[in-house]
Design an enzyme around this catalytic site. Structure first.
Site, PDB file in Angstrom:
ATOM      1  N   GLY A  43      62.553  72.066  30.506  1.00 30.16           N
ATOM      2  CA  GLY A  43      61.308  72.563  30.659  1.00 30.16           C
ATOM      3  C   GLY A  43      61.046  73.261  32.047  1.00 30.16           C
ATOM      4  O   GLY A  43      61.957  73.020  32.989  1.00 30.16           O
ATOM      5  N   GLN A  48      57.590  76.653  39.564  1.00 27.99           N
ATOM      6  CA  GLN A  48      59.064  76.328  39.995  1.00 27.99           C
ATOM      7  C   GLN A  48      59.898  77.664  40.199  1.00 27.99           C
ATOM      8  O   GLN A  48      61.199  77.580  40.565  1.00 27.99           O
ATOM      9  CB  GLN A  48      59.541  75.643  38.967  1.00 27.99           C
ATOM     10  CG  GLN A  48      58.849  74.257  38.973  1.00 27.99           C
ATOM     11  CD  GLN A  48      59.572  73.145  37.815  1.00 27.99           C
ATOM     12  OE1 GLN A  48      59.511  73.283  36.629  1.00 27.99           O
ATOM     13  NE2 GLN A  48      60.749  72.452  38.189  1.00 27.99           N
ATOM     14  N   CYS A  91      63.808  66.463  37.665  1.00 29.44           N
ATOM     15  CA  CYS A  91      63.125  67.819  37.869  1.00 29.44           C
ATOM     16  C   CYS A  91      63.824  68.830  38.389  1.00 29.44           C
ATOM     17  O   CYS A  91      64.656  68.369  39.416  1.00 29.44           O
ATOM     18  CB  CYS A  91      61.746  67.540  38.879  1.00 29.44           C
ATOM     19  SG  CYS A  91      60.804  69.140  38.989  1.00 29.44           S
ATOM     20  N   LEU A  92      63.889  70.149  37.710  1.00 36.09           N
ATOM     21  CA  LEU A  92      64.854  70.954  38.172  1.00 36.09           C
ATOM     22  C   LEU A  92      64.602  71.418  39.699  1.00 36.09           C
ATOM     23  O   LEU A  92      65.303  71.955  40.409  1.00 36.09           O
ATOM     24  CB  LEU A  92      64.798  72.163  37.362  1.00 36.09           C
ATOM     25  CG  LEU A  92      65.002  72.045  36.020  1.00 36.09           C
ATOM     26  CD1 LEU A  92      65.018  73.316  35.391  1.00 36.09           C
ATOM     27  CD2 LEU A  92      66.675  71.590  35.986  1.00 36.09           C
ATOM     28  N   HIS A 133      54.335  66.776  32.328  1.00 37.31           N
ATOM     29  CA  HIS A 133      55.372  66.915  33.687  1.00 37.31           C
ATOM     30  C   HIS A 133      55.096  68.444  33.949  1.00 37.31           C
ATOM     31  O   HIS A 133      54.967  68.656  35.039  1.00 37.31           O
ATOM     32  CB  HIS A 133      56.727  66.566  33.385  1.00 37.31           C
ATOM     33  CG  HIS A 133      57.723  66.843  34.519  1.00 37.31           C
ATOM     34  ND1 HIS A 133      58.363  65.727  35.233  1.00 37.31           N
ATOM     35  CD2 HIS A 133      58.110  67.934  35.143  1.00 37.31           C
ATOM     36  CE1 HIS A 133      59.141  66.461  36.100  1.00 37.31           C
ATOM     37  NE2 HIS A 133      58.913  67.794  36.129  1.00 37.31           N
ATOM     38  N   GLU A 134      55.189  69.139  32.983  1.00 36.01           N
ATOM     39  CA  GLU A 134      55.098  70.590  33.143  1.00 36.01           C
ATOM     40  C   GLU A 134      53.578  70.986  33.540  1.00 36.01           C
ATOM     41  O   GLU A 134      53.470  71.870  34.344  1.00 36.01           O
ATOM     42  CB  GLU A 134      55.702  71.282  32.043  1.00 36.01           C
ATOM     43  CG  GLU A 134      57.096  71.314  31.873  1.00 36.01           C
ATOM     44  CD  GLU A 134      57.966  71.501  32.963  1.00 36.01           C
ATOM     45  OE1 GLU A 134      57.773  72.164  33.940  1.00 36.01           O
ATOM     46  OE2 GLU A 134      59.053  70.766  32.995  1.00 36.01           O
ATOM     47  N   HIS A 137      52.803  70.394  37.046  1.00 31.24           N
ATOM     48  CA  HIS A 137      53.126  71.408  38.027  1.00 31.24           C
ATOM     49  C   HIS A 137      52.358  72.190  38.232  1.00 31.24           C
ATOM     50  O   HIS A 137      52.058  72.842  39.205  1.00 31.24           O
ATOM     51  CB  HIS A 137      54.497  71.864  37.447  1.00 31.24           C
ATOM     52  CG  HIS A 137      56.077  71.471  37.843  1.00 31.24           C
ATOM     53  ND1 HIS A 137      56.287  71.185  39.033  1.00 31.24           N
ATOM     54  CD2 HIS A 137      56.919  70.962  36.688  1.00 31.24           C
ATOM     55  CE1 HIS A 137      57.678  70.591  38.797  1.00 31.24           C
ATOM     56  NE2 HIS A 137      57.849  70.462  37.764  1.00 31.24           N
TER      57      HIS A 137
HETATM   58 ZN    ZN Z   1      59.636  69.300  37.142  1.00 28.16          ZN
END
Ligand code: ZN
Length: 190
Positions: A43, A48, A91-92, A133-134, A137
């Protein structure tokens, strides 16, 4: 477009609703899927990639060949949460940082797709975790904020390292100051 890393201020930005599904949005979505696959994620939220807009992309298979599994969530709202689950997340924007996070197990999420149609999903386990999670963000919330105390203590030194690196990159001119980044985000919001 690049995946920004903690503590870039866009990750703490409360994003604005998307007001138009146009060619620009479609292009951003495509680029975000590409970046997500390159980074082997499942995701990626607009925050991000330093876009102050409420949308994220998801493909739980993380496999670009499985494009039928791609879902775009525009202006998502989690309307119901049921039960709890606790599992490790990453997380990226925080590479190599992992820790246990407690989340709702089952959720109902409403959103719009790239076709402008509203949809509603009831999901649990991984899908539910990823969507929570997304969606976080988009509100400027990171999974480290929700980690169990023990997990958070363990990753704190890594967060400090990310902090130092970002400050150094700002000094070197790779990124503007926090204040300038915030002004840019404000200017980009519809
Ligand atoms: Zn993340």
């Amino acid at each position: 477009m690049e995946i920004i890393k903690y503590p870039h201020p866009a990750l703490r930005w409360k994003s604005s609703p998307v007001t138009a599904i146009d060619a620009k949005l479609r292009k951003n979505v495509r680029e975000m899927f590409e970046l997500m696959y390159e980074a082997k994620g499942i995701g990626l939220a607009a925050n991000q990639v330093a876009l102050p807009l409420r949308f994220f992309v998801l493909n739980l298979t993380s496999d670009p060949a499985e494009s039928a599994e791609e879902i775009v969530f525009i202006n998502p709202e989690i309307t119901r949460r049921k039960g709890t689950q606790e599992a490790e997340e990453g997380c990226l924007s925080l590479p190599n940082v992992y820790g246990d996070v407690r989340r709702a197990n089952e959720i109902v999420v409403e959103a719009f797709g790239l076709d402008g149609q509203g949809f509603e999903l009831t999901v649990d386990e991984l899908a539910s975790r990823a969507i929570q999670h997304e969606t976080d963000h988009l509100d400027g919330v990171l999974f480290t904020d929700r980690m169990t105390d023990a997990a958070r203590r363990e990753v704190d030194p890594m967060l400090s390292d990310f902090d130092e690196l970002f400050r150094r990159q700002q000094e070197q001119g790779k990124y503007p100051s926090d204040e300038e980044i915030k002004q840019q985000l404000q200017a980009m919001a519809p």
